[in-house]
Design a protein around this motif. Structure first.
Motif, PDB file in Angstrom:
ATOM      1  N   GLY A   1      11.075  -1.458 -15.497  1.00  0.00           N
ATOM      2  CA  GLY A   1      11.839  -0.250 -15.781  1.00  0.00           C
ATOM      3  C   GLY A   1      11.890   0.100 -17.258  1.00  0.00           C
ATOM      4  O   GLY A   1      12.246   1.220 -17.627  1.00  0.00           O
ATOM      5  N   GLY A   2      11.531  -0.831 -18.137  1.00  0.00           N
ATOM      6  CA  GLY A   2      11.513  -0.574 -19.572  1.00  0.00           C
ATOM      7  C   GLY A   2      10.101  -0.306 -20.071  1.00  0.00           C
ATOM      8  O   GLY A   2       9.198  -0.007 -19.286  1.00  0.00           O
ATOM      9  N   PRO A   3       9.891  -0.403 -21.379  1.00  0.00           N
ATOM     10  CA  PRO A   3       8.538  -0.230 -21.932  1.00  0.00           C
ATOM     11  C   PRO A   3       7.600  -1.258 -21.305  1.00  0.00           C
ATOM     12  O   PRO A   3       7.855  -2.465 -21.383  1.00  0.00           O
ATOM     13  N   PHE A   4       6.520  -0.803 -20.695  1.00  0.00           N
ATOM     14  CA  PHE A   4       5.751  -1.691 -19.816  1.00  0.00           C
ATOM     15  C   PHE A   4       4.252  -1.402 -19.908  1.00  0.00           C
ATOM     16  O   PHE A   4       3.834  -0.246 -19.962  1.00  0.00           O
ATOM     17  N   VAL A   5       3.471  -2.487 -19.911  1.00  0.00           N
ATOM     18  CA  VAL A   5       2.014  -2.383 -19.871  1.00  0.00           C
ATOM     19  C   VAL A   5       1.513  -3.158 -18.660  1.00  0.00           C
ATOM     20  O   VAL A   5       1.801  -4.354 -18.514  1.00  0.00           O
ATOM     21  N   LEU A   6       0.785  -2.501 -17.779  1.00  0.00           N
ATOM     22  CA  LEU A   6       0.160  -3.133 -16.625  1.00  0.00           C
ATOM     23  C   LEU A   6      -1.313  -3.348 -16.935  1.00  0.00           C
ATOM     24  O   LEU A   6      -2.023  -2.401 -17.273  1.00  0.00           O
ATOM     25  N   VAL A   7      -1.774  -4.597 -16.815  1.00  0.00           N
ATOM     26  CA  VAL A   7      -3.176  -4.918 -17.099  1.00  0.00           C
ATOM     27  C   VAL A   7      -3.897  -5.163 -15.781  1.00  0.00           C
ATOM     28  O   VAL A   7      -3.486  -6.020 -14.987  1.00  0.00           O
ATOM     29  N   VAL A   8      -4.963  -4.422 -15.532  1.00  0.00           N
ATOM     30  CA  VAL A   8      -5.737  -4.518 -14.293  1.00  0.00           C
ATOM     31  C   VAL A   8      -7.117  -5.067 -14.618  1.00  0.00           C
ATOM     32  O   VAL A   8      -7.808  -4.541 -15.497  1.00  0.00           O
ATOM     33  N   GLY A   9      -7.532  -6.108 -13.906  1.00  0.00           N
ATOM     34  CA  GLY A   9      -8.845  -6.696 -14.115  1.00  0.00           C
ATOM     35  C   GLY A   9      -9.827  -6.274 -13.041  1.00  0.00           C
ATOM     36  O   GLY A   9      -9.496  -5.513 -12.132  1.00  0.00           O
ATOM     37  N   SER A  10     -11.038  -6.790 -13.112  1.00  0.00           N
ATOM     38  CA  SER A  10     -12.066  -6.458 -12.136  1.00  0.00           C
ATOM     39  C   SER A  10     -11.824  -7.208 -10.838  1.00  0.00           C
ATOM     40  O   SER A  10     -11.153  -8.245 -10.809  1.00  0.00           O
ATOM     41  N   GLU A  11     -12.383  -6.688  -9.748  1.00  0.00           N
ATOM     42  CA  GLU A  11     -12.180  -7.314  -8.443  1.00  0.00           C
ATOM     43  C   GLU A  11     -12.829  -8.691  -8.392  1.00  0.00           C
ATOM     44  O   GLU A  11     -12.272  -9.628  -7.825  1.00  0.00           O
ATOM     45  N   GLY A  12     -13.998  -8.837  -8.979  1.00  0.00           N
ATOM     46  CA  GLY A  12     -14.708 -10.103  -8.895  1.00  0.00           C
ATOM     47  C   GLY A  12     -14.193 -11.171  -9.832  1.00  0.00           C
ATOM     48  O   GLY A  12     -13.848 -12.283  -9.419  1.00  0.00           O
ATOM     49  N   LYS A  13     -14.095 -10.850 -11.120  1.00  0.00           N
ATOM     50  CA  LYS A  13     -13.743 -11.846 -12.127  1.00  0.00           C
ATOM     51  C   LYS A  13     -12.262 -11.860 -12.484  1.00  0.00           C
ATOM     52  O   LYS A  13     -11.786 -12.815 -13.092  1.00  0.00           O
ATOM     53  N   GLY A  14     -11.560 -10.831 -12.145  1.00  0.00           N
ATOM     54  CA  GLY A  14     -10.154 -10.778 -12.500  1.00  0.00           C
ATOM     55  C   GLY A  14      -9.953 -10.595 -13.986  1.00  0.00           C
ATOM     56  O   GLY A  14     -10.816 -10.068 -14.694  1.00  0.00           O
ATOM     57  N   LEU A  15      -8.827 -11.032 -14.490  1.00  0.00           N
ATOM     58  CA  LEU A  15      -8.525 -10.920 -15.911  1.00  0.00           C
ATOM     59  C   LEU A  15      -9.273 -11.994 -16.699  1.00  0.00           C
ATOM     60  O   LEU A  15      -9.413 -13.129 -16.231  1.00  0.00           O
ATOM     61  N   GLY A  16      -9.706 -11.638 -17.893  1.00  0.00           N
ATOM     62  CA  GLY A  16     -10.286 -12.629 -18.777  1.00  0.00           C
ATOM     63  C   GLY A  16      -9.235 -13.631 -19.211  1.00  0.00           C
ATOM     64  O   GLY A  16      -8.031 -13.342 -19.223  1.00  0.00           O
TER      65      GLY A  16
END
Length: 307
Positions: free
Chosen positions: A251-266
């Motif tokens: 609900g506050g200042p927010f960053v959503l990080v989305v990775g790739s389907e295969g490798k996900g987040l680095g």
């Protein structure tokens, strides 16, 4: 969604009520992230190159002084589809206007005041680097990326960052979801990632004209800068300890990080996140593509924000 207009600048992280939660989340996450796939597919402003026929007449493979590469959409159907999707063009090259689809493209270009340039077949072969062009090609106007700081607007900014997403169509889908659920904008890395191309424009259904996309040279470094500016950073991951719909801090200042389907987040990006979150999936599918995962997550975030 609360826009936060007139509430002043975003407070520093240490002044936020959830600052202690961030520390606990980091401790709980610790080294849990080991490269599992995402549950979901998951500074100065750059000026655009000068518009007009001079820019459009450069070969498709030529590099610009600022590092941008011109893009050409070739073929009758692809050009018509791009023009219908309002992909911004700077010039339309035509060899023969007797075909109905070519005439349709010419009319749409004229309606949008896109310059029409006559080109011989050999000239079009050169401009398209030998691609199958069917006598027509649309020069796509270079996209003007925003600065990452431009996305920090309002008292509670919502930003979507992407990591390892190389398909422009996924980027376009994420931008479309960002527009639907009131995000400030989308952040992409400069290298090894999809940029704003004609494919991204078409998938975004025109929302790229209203939702800014910013580029950064180092995603982990920029996420840390957002944290210092007061944002909570959460990464979508199958190994996440919290459901995205239960993350009240969204609900506050927010960053959503989305990775790739295969490798996900680095690994470095995952380690930078304050928390890893997941999308509960009771069905048979093991993962979602980036556009779908971002859309589901942004819906949950907008619900938490009272949109």
């Amino acid at each position: 969604m609360t826009k936060g207009k007139g509430k002043g600048p975003t407070p520093k992280a240490e002044n936020r009520h959830w600052h202690g939660k961030r520390q606990k989340a980091r401790a709980a996450k610790n080294s849990r992230r080991t490269g599992t796939p995402t549950v979901g597919p998951g500074g100065d402003r750059r000026a655009a190159a000068a518009e007009g026929a001079e820019r459009a007449s450069r070969p498709a493979g030529a590099r610009r002084a600022n590092g941008e590469t011109p893009e050409l959409v070739t073929g009758r159907n692809p050009v018509v589809e791009a023009l219908r999707a309002k992909v911004p063009g700077s010039a339309l090259y035509v060899t023969d206007a007797r075909d109905d689809r070519v005439r349709e493209a010419i009319q749409m270009a004229a309606d949008r005041r896109i310059p029409l340039l006559e080109a011989g077949r050999s000239e079009l072969d050169r401009l398209t680097d030998g691609a199958v062009h069917q006598g027509i090609a649309l020069q796509v106007r270079p996209y003007r990326y925003a600065h990452p700081d431009d996305l920090l607007k309002g008292a509670a900014p919502l930003i979507v960052a992407v990591d390892g997403i190389t398909d422009p169509r996924n980027l376009g889908a994420i931008v479309r979801s960002a527009a639907a659920f009131g995000a400030n904008g989308v952040l992409v890395p400069e290298r090894r990632a999809a940029g704003v191309t004609a494919g991204a424009w078409k998938t975004s259904a025109g929302t790229l004209a209203t939702v800014p996309v910013a580029q950064c040279t180092n995603l982990s470094r920029q996420l840390k800068a957002y944290q210092k500016a007061g944002c909570f950073v959460a990464g979508l991951d199958a190994a996440g300890s919290t459901r995205i719909g239960d993350l009240e801090v969204a609900g506050g200042p927010f960053v959503l990080v989305v990775g790739s389907e295969g490798k996900g987040l680095g690994r470095l990006v995952a380690d930078t996140c304050d928390m890893l979150v997941t999308i509960p999936m009771p069905g048979a599918a093991e993962s979602l593509n980036a556009g779908v995962a971002a859309g589901v997550s942004l819906y949950e975030i907008s619900r938490l924000r009272g949109a």
